[in-house]
Design a protein around this motif. Structure first.
Motif, PDB file in Angstrom:
ATOM      1  N   ALA A  67      -4.387   3.345   6.612  1.00  0.00           N
ATOM      2  CA  ALA A  67      -4.312   2.606   5.345  1.00  0.00           C
ATOM      3  C   ALA A  67      -3.595   3.401   4.265  1.00  0.00           C
ATOM      4  O   ALA A  67      -3.286   2.845   3.206  1.00  0.00           O
ATOM      5  N   ILE A  68      -3.306   4.681   4.505  1.00  0.00           N
ATOM      6  CA  ILE A  68      -2.585   5.481   3.522  1.00  0.00           C
ATOM      7  C   ILE A  68      -1.189   4.913   3.287  1.00  0.00           C
ATOM      8  O   ILE A  68      -0.599   5.139   2.231  1.00  0.00           O
ATOM      9  N   GLN A  69      -0.656   4.159   4.266  1.00  0.00           N
ATOM     10  CA  GLN A  69       0.658   3.546   4.082  1.00  0.00           C
ATOM     11  C   GLN A  69       0.662   2.492   2.967  1.00  0.00           C
ATOM     12  O   GLN A  69       1.729   2.043   2.543  1.00  0.00           O
ATOM     13  N   LEU A  70      -0.515   2.112   2.487  1.00  0.00           N
ATOM     14  CA  LEU A  70      -0.580   1.174   1.373  1.00  0.00           C
ATOM     15  C   LEU A  70      -0.285   1.830   0.032  1.00  0.00           C
ATOM     16  O   LEU A  70       0.044   1.141  -0.934  1.00  0.00           O
ATOM     17  N   LEU A  71      -0.407   3.148  -0.062  1.00  0.00           N
ATOM     18  CA  LEU A  71      -0.254   3.820  -1.357  1.00  0.00           C
ATOM     19  C   LEU A  71       1.140   3.645  -1.969  1.00  0.00           C
ATOM     20  O   LEU A  71       1.252   3.327  -3.154  1.00  0.00           O
ATOM     21  N   PRO A  72       2.237   3.852  -1.218  1.00  0.00           N
ATOM     22  CA  PRO A  72       3.549   3.632  -1.843  1.00  0.00           C
ATOM     23  C   PRO A  72       3.748   2.203  -2.324  1.00  0.00           C
ATOM     24  O   PRO A  72       4.414   1.972  -3.342  1.00  0.00           O
ATOM     25  N   ILE A  73       3.180   1.238  -1.611  1.00  0.00           N
ATOM     26  CA  ILE A  73       3.329  -0.166  -1.989  1.00  0.00           C
ATOM     27  C   ILE A  73       2.520  -0.468  -3.242  1.00  0.00           C
ATOM     28  O   ILE A  73       2.955  -1.241  -4.112  1.00  0.00           O
ATOM     29  N   ALA A  74       1.343   0.141  -3.350  1.00  0.00           N
ATOM     30  CA  ALA A  74       0.480  -0.120  -4.506  1.00  0.00           C
ATOM     31  C   ALA A  74       1.102   0.347  -5.809  1.00  0.00           C
ATOM     32  O   ALA A  74       0.719  -0.128  -6.884  1.00  0.00           O
ATOM     33  N   ALA A  75       2.067   1.263  -5.754  1.00  0.00           N
ATOM     34  CA  ALA A  75       2.670   1.779  -6.982  1.00  0.00           C
ATOM     35  C   ALA A  75       3.330   0.669  -7.792  1.00  0.00           C
ATOM     36  O   ALA A  75       3.182   0.604  -9.019  1.00  0.00           O
ATOM     37  N   THR A  76       4.074  -0.226  -7.127  1.00  0.00           N
ATOM     38  CA  THR A  76       4.726  -1.316  -7.854  1.00  0.00           C
ATOM     39  C   THR A  76       3.711  -2.355  -8.332  1.00  0.00           C
ATOM     40  O   THR A  76       3.903  -2.973  -9.385  1.00  0.00           O
ATOM     41  N   ILE A  77       2.641  -2.554  -7.581  1.00  0.00           N
ATOM     42  CA  ILE A  77       1.614  -3.509  -7.988  1.00  0.00           C
ATOM     43  C   ILE A  77       0.923  -3.033  -9.262  1.00  0.00           C
ATOM     44  O   ILE A  77       0.671  -3.816 -10.184  1.00  0.00           O
TER      45      ILE A  77
END
Length: 298
Positions: A67-77
């Motif tokens: 689930a760490i792969q979600l961190l870069p995506i969460a930046a724009t959110i």
């Protein structure tokens, strides 16, 4: 790299809450400029790290997806949600509309991609079961994009209702429609997050006890933004259920923050803290590359 723009966005929100009411127009301009910098950083992180993930070869099997792969995506959110806050305080209507439009674009960049990664992550859990004990805290990370994504879309809809009421963009109903749809989408994302919250709590209970490491900070942000979404739903829908639950979740975040802070201080003092289980894949890759080089030379 991903947590840097997210943490910076949090500081921008606090600037809006505290400094803008005290210092006036120049503080508003500073908030806008800082948000633009955060947008550039967040978009760069999301685009670059997501491409690196699909172009490099060190993750070659499903069991190494976390689930760490979600961190870069969460930046724009996160940048999208903060952008709605900034648009709400800008005195210039055209600047506010532009800021709101960019916020919708950022939300559209991050949220669907996060849902795609959640599908991959669920398949990884179904096939390869729970992650190792030292990475068990990462099971809370799906709450991050779902929680702040729900908070962001409902707040963007609320700002759009005000900004588009007297504008010539689209139809006069566009603002109210964005607000209504944003509220329902936020409720759906909150509901989806509830499943992942139950999964995370069950995983922690099933795998306890597990060692303390820097990954424990992964408890605070996902649960915090999920609490923010819960409280925003309670405020907009005027339902006591969400207000009470949001208060309980907020109290849990404070307690977790105090616990992790104390354990971090103890670990730093003893010198046993600085261990990043999420970088194990890179270590394995370096070791594999070294063995391959030795075999080639032999």
């Amino acid at each position: 790299m991903a947590t840097a723009p997210m943490g910076f966005a949090t500081l921008i929100e606090m600037w809006i809450f505290i400094c803008v009411p005290l210092w006036g127009p120049w503080a508003t301009t500073v908030a806008w400029v800082l948000w633009i910098i955060d947008v550039v950083a967040a978009a760069a992180v999301t685009l670059s790290l997501s491409f690196i993930l699909i172009s490099q070869r060190h993750i070659t099997s499903l069991d190494r997806i976390t689930a760490i792969q979600l961190l870069p995506i969460a930046a724009t959110i996160v940048a999208a949600g903060v952008g709605a806050r900034v648009a709400d305080i800008l005195p210039n209507e055209s600047h506010a509309l532009g800021t709101l439009l960019v916020s919708f674009i950022l939300w559209g960049m991050g949220t669907p991609l996060a849902l795609v990664v959640l599908v991959m992550y669920y398949q990884r859990l179904a096939v390869h079961k729970l992650p190792p004990r030292e990475m068990i805290v990462s099971c809370f990370l799906p709450l991050g994009p779902l929680g702040f994504g729900g908070f962001g879309i409902i707040f963007m809809g609320k700002v759009a209702r005000e900004l588009l009421a007297n504008s010539n963009i689209l139809d006069p109903l566009a603002g109210r429609l964005a607000y209504v749809l944003g509220t329902f989408i936020s409720l759906l994302m909150w509901s989806f997050g509830l499943i992942w919250l139950v999964f995370a709590l069950a995983t922690v209970f099933h795998s306890s006890p597990f060692p303390f490491n820097m990954g424990w900070w992964g408890f605070t942000f996902p649960l915090g933004v999920y609490a923010a979404n819960t409280m925003e739903l309670g405020a907009e829908m005027d339902l006591m259920f969400f207000k009470v639950l949001g208060t309980i979740l907020s109290a849990a975040v404070l307690l977790l923050w105090a616990l992790v802070t104390s354990r971090t201080a103890q670990g730093a003092w003893r010198g046993s803290l600085f261990y990043a289980p999420c970088l194990q894949n890179l270590t394995l890759k370096d070791e594999d590359d070294g063995r391959d080089s030795d075999q080639h030379r032999a």
